[in-house]
Design a protein around this motif. Structure first.
Motif, mmCIF file in Angstrom:
data_model
loop_
_atom_site.group_PDB
_atom_site.id
_atom_site.type_symbol
_atom_site.label_atom_id
_atom_site.label_comp_id
_atom_site.label_asym_id
_atom_site.label_seq_id
_atom_site.Cartn_x
_atom_site.Cartn_y
_atom_site.Cartn_z
ATOM 1 N N LEU A 47 -54.202 20.739 4.930
ATOM 2 C CA LEU A 47 -53.460 21.661 5.779
ATOM 3 C C LEU A 47 -53.920 23.086 5.540
ATOM 4 O O LEU A 47 -54.113 23.503 4.396
ATOM 5 C CB LEU A 47 -51.962 21.585 5.471
ATOM 6 N N GLY B 46 -51.241 24.755 10.378
ATOM 7 C CA GLY B 46 -51.984 24.031 11.384
ATOM 8 C C GLY B 46 -51.616 22.558 11.351
ATOM 9 O O GLY B 46 -50.854 22.125 10.492
ATOM 10 N N PRO B 47 -52.183 21.750 12.265
ATOM 11 C CA PRO B 47 -51.841 20.328 12.331
ATOM 12 C C PRO B 47 -52.471 19.498 11.225
ATOM 13 O O PRO B 47 -52.078 18.359 11.000
ATOM 14 C CB PRO B 47 -52.378 19.909 13.695
ATOM 15 N N ARG C 8 -59.691 16.934 13.433
ATOM 16 C CA ARG C 8 -58.358 16.397 13.158
ATOM 17 C C ARG C 8 -58.432 15.175 12.259
ATOM 18 O O ARG C 8 -57.515 14.925 11.476
ATOM 19 C CB ARG C 8 -57.650 16.031 14.454
#
Lengths: 107, 116
Positions: free
Chosen positions: B91, B108-109, B9
């Motif tokens: 992303l 996605g995050p 992340r």
């Protein structure tokens, strides 16, 4: 490159107010999409408009595609804090995203 | 239904180092996209895969960026060597097929990369 200009770039309003966000281009698009992106997340599709002059409503959100298919607008009625986020338009064909409008709704 | 997964992340590296990002799309989605989103801007498409073949990589800086989707499922994006201007959110998105406008992309995050 097909450019999509969004305005305003930033918008901060009080809860309950109405607002309109614009997406403009010099190019014609066969269709256009609107996304909302919250901090730390990816964009989420709100709507696709495909016909010139088309108006679509999604609860308090109203989307319009210009007659010439070069522009679009997003109108939010009675904004709520949950509407806070980055609003992006995206054009058809290759995936062109607009410059974005960052909306903050203050409780 | 599980969404698009990305890792890591967050990543902080120094310039000239290498970095790799991983993406696992929604099961059954043939098309996979990588975007770069610089702070305050909209996402910019870097590369689009249809199964394990490249559909569009015209905006991928090929001197330093590479991407692969070997088995037509998950994908990796690599930067080598990184530059300061590569600081951005990367992303990954997937869709059932590549046909816009009716085909919804699921994002996605993202991976937030900081290059020092």
């Amino acid at each position: 490159t097909q450019l999509l200009e969004q305005s305003p770039q930033f918008l901060s309003i009080q809860e309950g107010e109405n607002l309109t966000v614009y997406c403009n281009s010099s190019s014609v698009f066969s269709s256009l999409q609107w996304y909302r992106q919250e901090p730390g997340e990816g964009p989420v599709l709100l709507v696709t408009v495909v016909t010139g002059g088309e108006v679509k409503k999604l609860k308090r959100l109203t989307f319009q595609f210009g007659d010439a298919r070069k522009d679009s607008s997003l109108h939010i009625t009675a904004a709520q804090p949950g509407d806070t986020g980055l609003y992006l338009c995206a054009g058809a064909g290759q995936f062109y995203f607009g410059t974005g409008t960052s909306l903050t709704v203050i409780p | 239904e599980a969404g698009v997964a990305q890792s890591p992340r967050y990543k902080i590296i120094e310039k000239r180092q290498s970095v790799a990002f991983w993406c696992n799309p929604i099961s059954g989605h043939a098309t996979l996209y990588w975007y770069q989103q610089i702070l305050g801007q909209g996402p910019k498409l870097l590369i689009q895969f249809q199964n394990n073949g490249v559909v569009d990589d015209s905006q991928l800086p090929k001197d330093r960026f590479s991407a692969e989707r070997l088995k037509g499922v998950d994908s990796t994006l690599k930067i080598q060597p990184a530059k300061l201007e590569d600081s951005a959110v990367y992303l990954c998105a997937s869709s059932l097929a590549g046909g816009f406008p009716y085909n919804e992309q699921f994002f996605g995050p993202g991976t937030r990369l900081t290059v020092l």
